[in-house]
Design a protein around this motif. Structure first.
Motif, PDB file in Angstrom:
ATOM      1  N   SER A   1       5.087 -75.579  98.841  1.00 12.96           N
ATOM      2  CA  SER A   1       4.645 -75.862  97.335  1.00 12.96           C
ATOM      3  C   SER A   1       4.133 -77.467  97.598  1.00 12.96           C
ATOM      4  CB  SER A   1       5.295 -75.834  96.137  1.00 12.96           C
ATOM      5  OG  SER A   1       5.693 -74.509  95.800  1.00 12.96           O
ATOM      6  N   THR A   2       2.552 -77.816  97.596  1.00  4.72           N
ATOM      7  CA  THR A   2       2.234 -79.255  97.782  1.00  4.72           C
ATOM      8  C   THR A   2       2.365 -79.901  96.708  1.00  4.72           C
ATOM      9  OG1 THR A   2       0.601 -78.373  99.536  1.00  4.72           O
ATOM     10  CG2 THR A   2       0.257 -80.475  98.495  1.00  4.72           C
ATOM     11  N   LEU A   3       2.960 -81.208  96.793  1.00  3.37           N
ATOM     12  CA  LEU A   3       3.103 -82.240  95.688  1.00  3.37           C
ATOM     13  C   LEU A   3       1.580 -83.060  95.523  1.00  3.37           C
ATOM     14  CD1 LEU A   3       6.802 -83.396  96.272  1.00  3.37           C
ATOM     15  CD2 LEU A   3       5.676 -81.141  95.110  1.00  3.37           C
ATOM     16  N   LEU A   4       1.440 -83.228  94.348  1.00  5.33           N
ATOM     17  CA  LEU A   4       0.212 -84.014  94.226  1.00  5.33           C
ATOM     18  C   LEU A   4       0.353 -85.439  94.286  1.00  5.33           C
ATOM     19  CD1 LEU A   4      -2.787 -83.635  93.116  1.00  5.33           C
ATOM     20  CD2 LEU A   4      -2.024 -84.045  90.990  1.00  5.33           C
ATOM     21  N   SER A   5      -0.716 -85.939  95.303  1.00  8.80           N
ATOM     22  CA  SER A   5      -0.706 -87.551  95.191  1.00  8.80           C
ATOM     23  C   SER A   5      -2.215 -87.979  94.598  1.00  8.80           C
ATOM     24  CB  SER A   5      -0.807 -87.991  96.653  1.00  8.80           C
ATOM     25  OG  SER A   5       0.685 -87.989  97.112  1.00  8.80           O
ATOM     26  N   HIS A   6      -2.647 -89.191  94.505  1.00  9.60           N
ATOM     27  CA  HIS A   6      -3.721 -89.743  93.937  1.00  9.60           C
ATOM     28  C   HIS A   6      -4.336 -90.581  94.719  1.00  9.60           C
ATOM     29  CE1 HIS A   6      -3.275 -87.760  89.889  1.00  9.60           C
ATOM     30  NE2 HIS A   6      -2.097 -87.923  89.983  1.00  9.60           N
ATOM     31  N   PRO A   7      -5.588 -90.597  94.897  1.00 13.87           N
ATOM     32  CA  PRO A   7      -6.574 -91.728  95.591  1.00 13.87           C
ATOM     33  C   PRO A   7      -6.101 -93.047  95.422  1.00 13.87           C
ATOM     34  CG  PRO A   7      -7.801 -89.935  94.670  1.00 13.87           C
ATOM     35  CD  PRO A   7      -6.540 -89.921  93.971  1.00 13.87           C
ATOM     36  N   GLY A   8      -6.311 -93.848  96.227  1.00 19.37           N
ATOM     37  CA  GLY A   8      -6.031 -95.321  96.334  1.00 19.37           C
ATOM     38  C   GLY A   8      -5.488 -95.797  97.554  1.00 19.37           C
ATOM     39  N   ILE A   9      -5.283 -97.206  97.628  1.00 16.90           N
ATOM     40  CA  ILE A   9      -4.677 -97.964  98.822  1.00 16.90           C
ATOM     41  C   ILE A   9      -3.561 -98.857  98.152  1.00 16.90           C
ATOM     42  CG2 ILE A   9      -5.005 -99.510 100.447  1.00 16.90           C
ATOM     43  CD1 ILE A   9      -7.968 -98.510 100.791  1.00 16.90           C
ATOM     44  N   VAL A  10      -2.414 -98.516  98.493  1.00 21.93           N
ATOM     45  CA  VAL A  10      -1.151 -99.528  97.835  1.00 21.93           C
ATOM     46  C   VAL A  10      -1.387-100.820  98.606  1.00 21.93           C
ATOM     47  CG1 VAL A  10       1.315 -99.691  97.750  1.00 21.93           C
ATOM     48  CG2 VAL A  10       0.214 -97.488  97.664  1.00 21.93           C
ATOM     49  N   GLY A  11      -1.404-101.877  97.846  1.00 15.36           N
ATOM     50  CA  GLY A  11      -1.786-103.076  98.296  1.00 15.36           C
ATOM     51  C   GLY A  11      -3.048-103.610  97.795  1.00 15.36           C
ATOM     52  N   HIS A  12      -4.066-102.679  97.344  1.00 14.25           N
ATOM     53  CA  HIS A  12      -5.445-103.162  97.069  1.00 14.25           C
ATOM     54  C   HIS A  12      -5.849-102.203  95.891  1.00 14.25           C
ATOM     55  CE1 HIS A  12      -6.281-105.082 100.989  1.00 14.25           C
ATOM     56  NE2 HIS A  12      -5.607-104.388 101.360  1.00 14.25           N
ATOM     57  N   GLN A  13      -6.124-101.047  95.891  1.00 13.09           N
ATOM     58  CA  GLN A  13      -6.667-100.288  94.750  1.00 13.09           C
ATOM     59  C   GLN A  13      -5.827 -99.279  94.337  1.00 13.09           C
ATOM     60  OE1 GLN A  13     -10.581 -99.700  95.824  1.00 13.09           O
ATOM     61  NE2 GLN A  13     -11.461-101.319  94.555  1.00 13.09           N
ATOM     62  N   MET A  14      -5.206 -99.375  93.030  1.00 18.51           N
ATOM     63  CA  MET A  14      -4.540 -98.027  92.761  1.00 18.51           C
ATOM     64  C   MET A  14      -4.969 -97.884  91.169  1.00 18.51           C
ATOM     65  SD  MET A  14      -0.499 -98.284  94.015  1.00 18.51           S
ATOM     66  CE  MET A  14       0.014 -99.422  92.593  1.00 18.51           C
ATOM     67  N   ARG A  15      -4.987 -96.407  91.015  1.00 16.55           N
ATOM     68  CA  ARG A  15      -5.196 -96.278  89.514  1.00 16.55           C
ATOM     69  C   ARG A  15      -3.896 -96.285  88.757  1.00 16.55           C
ATOM     70  NH1 ARG A  15      -9.083 -90.735  90.268  1.00 16.55           N
ATOM     71  NH2 ARG A  15     -10.883 -91.906  91.355  1.00 16.55           N
ATOM     72  N   GLN A  16      -3.836 -95.746  87.461  1.00 11.17           N
ATOM     73  CA  GLN A  16      -2.583 -95.504  86.820  1.00 11.17           C
ATOM     74  C   GLN A  16      -1.814 -94.546  87.482  1.00 11.17           C
ATOM     75  OE1 GLN A  16      -3.045 -94.745  82.796  1.00 11.17           O
ATOM     76  NE2 GLN A  16      -0.773 -94.672  82.556  1.00 11.17           N
ATOM     77  N   LEU A  17      -0.396 -95.263  88.079  1.00 21.48           N
ATOM     78  CA  LEU A  17       0.382 -94.392  88.731  1.00 21.48           C
ATOM     79  C   LEU A  17       0.958 -93.272  87.707  1.00 21.48           C
ATOM     80  CD1 LEU A  17       2.647 -97.026  90.355  1.00 21.48           C
ATOM     81  CD2 LEU A  17       0.716 -95.599  91.415  1.00 21.48           C
ATOM     82  N   ARG A  18       1.375 -92.109  88.373  1.00 19.31           N
ATOM     83  CA  ARG A  18       1.802 -90.897  87.827  1.00 19.31           C
ATOM     84  C   ARG A  18       2.805 -90.392  88.460  1.00 19.31           C
ATOM     85  NH1 ARG A  18      -3.785 -90.357  86.790  1.00 19.31           N
ATOM     86  NH2 ARG A  18      -4.396 -89.891  84.775  1.00 19.31           N
ATOM     87  N   THR A  19       4.105 -90.128  87.752  1.00 16.31           N
ATOM     88  CA  THR A  19       5.002 -89.481  88.115  1.00 16.31           C
ATOM     89  C   THR A  19       5.269 -87.914  87.750  1.00 16.31           C
ATOM     90  OG1 THR A  19       6.485 -91.553  88.157  1.00 16.31           O
ATOM     91  CG2 THR A  19       7.694 -89.237  88.310  1.00 16.31           C
ATOM     92  N   TYR A  20       5.380 -87.077  88.975  1.00 17.04           N
ATOM     93  CA  TYR A  20       5.522 -85.612  88.789  1.00 17.04           C
ATOM     94  C   TYR A  20       6.864 -85.109  88.716  1.00 17.04           C
ATOM     95  CZ  TYR A  20       0.508 -85.626  88.721  1.00 17.04           C
ATOM     96  OH  TYR A  20      -0.852 -85.984  88.555  1.00 17.04           O
ATOM     97  N   GLU A  21       7.397 -84.217  87.999  1.00 14.86           N
ATOM     98  CA  GLU A  21       8.880 -83.852  87.995  1.00 14.86           C
ATOM     99  C   GLU A  21       8.883 -82.324  88.687  1.00 14.86           C
ATOM    100  OE1 GLU A  21      12.736 -83.214  85.093  1.00 14.86           O
ATOM    101  OE2 GLU A  21      11.143 -84.625  84.618  1.00 14.86           O
ATOM    102  N   HIS A  22       9.617 -82.139  89.512  1.00 13.54           N
ATOM    103  CA  HIS A  22       9.986 -80.867  90.261  1.00 13.54           C
ATOM    104  C   HIS A  22      11.115 -80.417  90.491  1.00 13.54           C
ATOM    105  CE1 HIS A  22       5.621 -81.382  91.874  1.00 13.54           C
ATOM    106  NE2 HIS A  22       5.824 -82.484  91.982  1.00 13.54           N
ATOM    107  N   ARG A  23      11.394 -79.271  90.858  1.00 12.18           N
ATOM    108  CA  ARG A  23      12.876 -78.671  91.316  1.00 12.18           C
ATOM    109  C   ARG A  23      12.847 -78.407  92.638  1.00 12.18           C
ATOM    110  NH1 ARG A  23      17.195 -79.554  87.757  1.00 12.18           N
ATOM    111  NH2 ARG A  23      16.450 -79.629  85.851  1.00 12.18           N
ATOM    112  N   LEU A  24      13.753 -78.903  93.670  1.00 14.12           N
ATOM    113  CA  LEU A  24      13.982 -78.778  94.987  1.00 14.12           C
ATOM    114  C   LEU A  24      14.601 -77.249  94.926  1.00 14.12           C
ATOM    115  CD1 LEU A  24      13.908 -79.851  97.929  1.00 14.12           C
ATOM    116  CD2 LEU A  24      16.313 -80.256  97.816  1.00 14.12           C
ATOM    117  N   PRO A  25      13.678 -76.328  95.526  1.00 19.11           N
ATOM    118  CA  PRO A  25      14.279 -74.996  95.798  1.00 19.11           C
ATOM    119  C   PRO A  25      15.483 -74.716  96.474  1.00 19.11           C
ATOM    120  CG  PRO A  25      12.101 -75.286  96.520  1.00 19.11           C
ATOM    121  CD  PRO A  25      12.679 -76.494  96.696  1.00 19.11           C
TER     122      PRO A  25
END
Length: 407
Positions: free
Chosen positions: A327-351
């Protein structure tokens, strides 16, 4: 799950060797002396490295050997990782018995390595290849390094480079951060201008942390098990009770020394920061990477009840993996240190019996759960090395980090 503290040790990748048994032997001897293993233990480490490197040269396809330092505040040791792409072993117990050989020799190499090492692990499949891991600590054995670390990873620079622009790190979090004597782990790219054979000077200092104020309550319910790939973003995600484990994967933009500078800055910010959630950690790394090339960064927090928080920016692949599912976890486009959109945290369960995998784009995303299924009961570092062998490319820096439930 038990509620004990996860076992983490500092980890510093030192040097890779391909078809260089003598160079690997010399580097192992120098490294053992440098970190204070002692004469006898250094001799045993050197013998084991010689056996592994020579066996790969004689029998393996595309074999590589990695030397690296493991340490906590009290003790330092050496880990050896040997990886090849074939031919593999059909009968591992037989291969470990003294006297077993497929090349007309005594065949005592692997049995000797297993006896000499404080811990030893091997995974092999005919037609696929072999991953071997051996650890050497000073004598007498130190009780604070007993057991298997909950997080393990591996980095490899692009062909032709001595430094790697990828990095990974992990640390524990209790809500009352103290110096991470036994709960901080990182793998940093070698410094430019490093000592011979790629190893760099060890540092004994440890950062201090400030208490983090409590955060506002989260506004989204827990995600049910089995829906990890469709998790909803959690606003103002808060750490759960008990001790959490934070894991970071970082890919400095491009490769070479400037990418390594960005990766080193990310690791330093992650380790010394007071962040308790992935979103906070990414924000702290973002501030630290201003003035550098920037990086893709992903951070996960694992908790004793199986809850997992994740925040990623850029081309870091992250997935929850079992023997049959990915199950792939979602990342968002951007470059840390330069350009980032609003950060989002996602909650999952480790199987149950599952693992968290994060890797840079130096590895192809086209691997499946079946590619790791036979590796899942092995240590995280062995899983990461197996994934690097399967999906890695030498046309870019590459790194993979694997975390298991530690409670």
């Amino acid at each position: 799950m038990a509620t004990g503290s996860p076992l983490l040790v500092d980890c510093e990748d030192v040097a890779w060797f391909r078809d260089q048994p003598e160079a690997a032997r010399g580097a192992a001897a120098a490294l053992g002396r440098r970190i204070g293993l002692g004469d006898q233990r250094t001799a045993e480490l050197t013998l084991a490295v010689t056996e592994l490197a020579t066996n790969m040269t004689k029998h393996a396809v595309d074999g590589s050997l990695l030397l690296r330092v493991l340490r906590n505040r009290e003790v330092a040791g050496v880990e050896v990782v040997a990886v090849d792409s074939g031919p593999g072993m059909a009968d591992i117990p037989a291969a470990l018995r003294d006297g077993m050989s497929t090349a007309g020799t005594l065949g005592i190499g692997l049995g000797a390595v297993r006896r000499l090492a404080d811990s030893f692990d091997i995974h092999s499949q005919p037609g696929t290849g072999t991953v071997q891991l051996a650890r050497f600590w000073p004598r007498p054995p130190h009780t604070r390094v007993a057991g298997e670390p909950a997080v393990g990873g591996i980095t490899r620079p692009i062909s032709g480079e001595q430094v790697c622009g990828d990095a990974w790190a992990a640390r524990t979090d209790t809500g009352e951060q103290a110096a991470p004597a036994d709960g901080a782990l990182d793998a940093r790219p070698a410094q430019a201008g490093a000592a011979p054979h790629g190893w760099s000077a060890l540092t004994g200092s440890r950062p201090t942390f400030e208490r983090t104020p409590p955060e506002p309550p989260r506004t989204a319910p827990l995600v049910r098990p089995g829906t990890t790939s469709r998790a909803l973003p959690v606003r103002a995600a808060t750490p759960g009770p008990g001790q959490g484990m934070l894991v970071m994967s970082c890919d400095g933009l491009g490769h070479g020394p400037m990418a390594a500078v960005a990766a080193q800055a990310a690791v330093q910010a992650f380790r010394t920061g007071s962040s308790r959630t992935p979103e906070q950690a990414v924000e702290q790394v973002h501030r630290a990477l201003r003035g550098t090339r920037g990086a893709a960064v992903a951070v996960a927090r694992l908790e004793p009840d199986g809850r997992l928080l994740f925040c990623g920016v850029g081309n870091i692949t992250a997935a929850l993996v079992t023997t049959t599912t990915r199950s792939t976890l979602l990342s968002h486009p951007g470059i840390v240190g330069h350009q980032m959109r609003q950060l989002r945290t996602y909650e999952h369960r480790l199987p149950p019996h599952g693992i968290l995998v994060m890797h840079s784009d130096g590895l192809s995303e086209r691997w499946k759960a079946a590619d790791l299924s036979s590796l899942l009961h092995h240590p995280p570092a062995v899983i990461a090395a197996g994934l690097l062998r399967h999906a890695g490319t030498r046309r870019d820096d590459a790194s993979a980090v694997v975390a298991k439930a530690a409670w």
